[in-house]
Design a protein around this motif. Structure first.
Motif, PDB file in Angstrom:
ATOM      1  N   GLY A  36       0.795  -1.223   0.000  1.00 27.23           N
ATOM      2  CA  GLY A  36       0.000   0.000   0.000  1.00 27.23           C
ATOM      3  C   GLY A  36       0.824   1.269   0.000  1.00 27.23           C
ATOM      4  O   GLY A  36       0.278   2.373  -0.085  1.00 27.23           O
ATOM      5  N   ALA A  40       0.231   3.663  -3.007  1.00 20.68           N
ATOM      6  CA  ALA A  40      -0.958   4.515  -2.914  1.00 20.68           C
ATOM      7  C   ALA A  40      -0.704   5.688  -1.982  1.00 20.68           C
ATOM      8  O   ALA A  40      -1.155   6.818  -2.234  1.00 20.68           O
ATOM      9  CB  ALA A  40      -2.154   3.698  -2.424  1.00 20.68           C
ATOM     10  N   THR A  65      -5.489   5.608   2.245  1.00 14.83           N
ATOM     11  CA  THR A  65      -5.483   5.169   0.847  1.00 14.83           C
ATOM     12  C   THR A  65      -4.903   3.770   0.708  1.00 14.83           C
ATOM     13  O   THR A  65      -5.211   3.062  -0.249  1.00 14.83           O
ATOM     14  CB  THR A  65      -4.693   6.146  -0.040  1.00 14.83           C
ATOM     15  N   GLY A  74      -8.075   2.970  -0.874  1.00 15.22           N
ATOM     16  CA  GLY A  74      -7.845   3.540  -2.193  1.00 15.22           C
ATOM     17  C   GLY A  74      -8.465   4.922  -2.320  1.00 15.22           C
ATOM     18  O   GLY A  74      -8.399   5.742  -1.410  1.00 15.22           O
ATOM     19  N   ASP A  75      -9.102   5.170  -3.465  1.00 16.87           N
ATOM     20  CA  ASP A  75      -9.680   6.483  -3.731  1.00 16.87           C
ATOM     21  C   ASP A  75     -10.907   6.780  -2.880  1.00 16.87           C
ATOM     22  O   ASP A  75     -11.397   7.914  -2.899  1.00 16.87           O
ATOM     23  CB  ASP A  75     -10.063   6.600  -5.212  1.00 16.87           C
ATOM     24  N   ASP A  76     -11.411   5.804  -2.131  1.00 15.49           N
ATOM     25  CA  ASP A  76     -12.565   6.033  -1.253  1.00 15.49           C
ATOM     26  C   ASP A  76     -12.169   6.650   0.089  1.00 15.49           C
ATOM     27  O   ASP A  76     -13.035   6.948   0.910  1.00 15.49           O
ATOM     28  CB  ASP A  76     -13.307   4.721  -0.979  1.00 15.49           C
ATOM     29  N   ARG A  95      -4.585  -5.569   4.543  1.00 13.32           N
ATOM     30  CA  ARG A  95      -4.175  -4.220   4.164  1.00 13.32           C
ATOM     31  C   ARG A  95      -4.169  -3.331   5.400  1.00 13.32           C
ATOM     32  O   ARG A  95      -5.007  -3.487   6.286  1.00 13.32           O
ATOM     33  CB  ARG A  95      -5.122  -3.645   3.117  1.00 13.32           C
TER      34      ARG A  95
END
Length: 232
Positions: A7, A10, A36, A40-42, A134
């Motif tokens: 990760g 990101a 992130t 991620g993008d959320d 993650r």
């Protein structure tokens, strides 16, 4: 050789887009970047996390609150309450942990780890690098142990990985000026001993998907780390 956590790519991308932090909001900024790696993008933005975390702003200019030569940014301040004093400004670790969970609708959980010490930190980083879930990792530090200039405040940074050969921790800081020219913007390594010392009265916030909460708690307890929140 630097060993990045899963990760980290990101996180580096989010950091490059987001730098520098809004003044007095290092906690929500670092949390947004760290999230992130999990979402991620959320991942929620800095202002949403600051509101959920109960962050407060001291509106008077205090240059010593920032590293020398860094800009004053007030993005998001209009959504936040004013603090009673400069000492009461910013975000507490407990508030940030709660804010992360609230702002993500509890899709994400936070496991606080009190001052791990250098030896336990070395064990933790290896186990996290091999973890099957993650995660993002935010550290609450005191800057006096991590900088060569006169900047002495409580601060939050994101942890990217570590260099076992140099016995160092890789961090994503909140200003470009604090980065190493040979690393991505805002990123640098610090010695494991210095990093542990900087967290001696503070600690780490391990951010994971809620479904992985028990696995993360089990990992922390297996290393006999102190699973709890600090109050500095």
């Amino acid at each position: 050789m630097l060993r990045r956590f899963p990760g980290a790519g990101a996180i580096v991308s989010a950091l490059d887009r987001g730098l520098p932090q809004p003044d007095q909001l290092c906690g929500p900024f670092s949390a947004s970047v760290a999230l992130t790696a999990v979402m991620g993008d959320d991942a929620p933005g800095v202002t949403a996390l600051a509101v959920a975390s109960g962050s407060a702003i001291w509106p008077v200019e205090v240059e010593s609150a920032r590293p020398p030569g860094t800009p004053r940014i007030t993005d998001g301040w209009d959504a936040l309450p004013r603090a009673a004093s400069i000492d009461a400004a910013g975000t507490t670790a407990a508030g940030l942990a709660e804010g992360i969970e609230t702002a993500t609708d509890h899709r994400v959980a936070v496991v606080p780890i009190m001052g791990p010490g250098a030896d336990r930190l070395r064990l933790l980083r290896v186990r996290l690098a091999d973890a099957h879930f993650r995660f993002g990792l935010v550290a609450n530090v005191h800057t006096a142990e991590l900088t060569e200039f006169d900047w002495n405040v409580g601060h939050f940074v994101t942890v990217l990985g570590f260099d076992p050969d140099e016995d160092a921790v890789a961090i994503a800081d909140t200003y470009r000026e604090l980065g190493d020219p040979d690393m991505p913007p805002g990123c640098r390594t610090v010695s494991t001993d210095d990093f542990a010392l900087a967290m001696s009265e503070r600690g780490l916030l391990l951010i994971i998907d809620s479904q992985d909460h028990q696995a993360a708690v089990g990992l922390v307890r297996s290393l006999e780390l102190r699973h709890g929140m600090w109050t500095v």
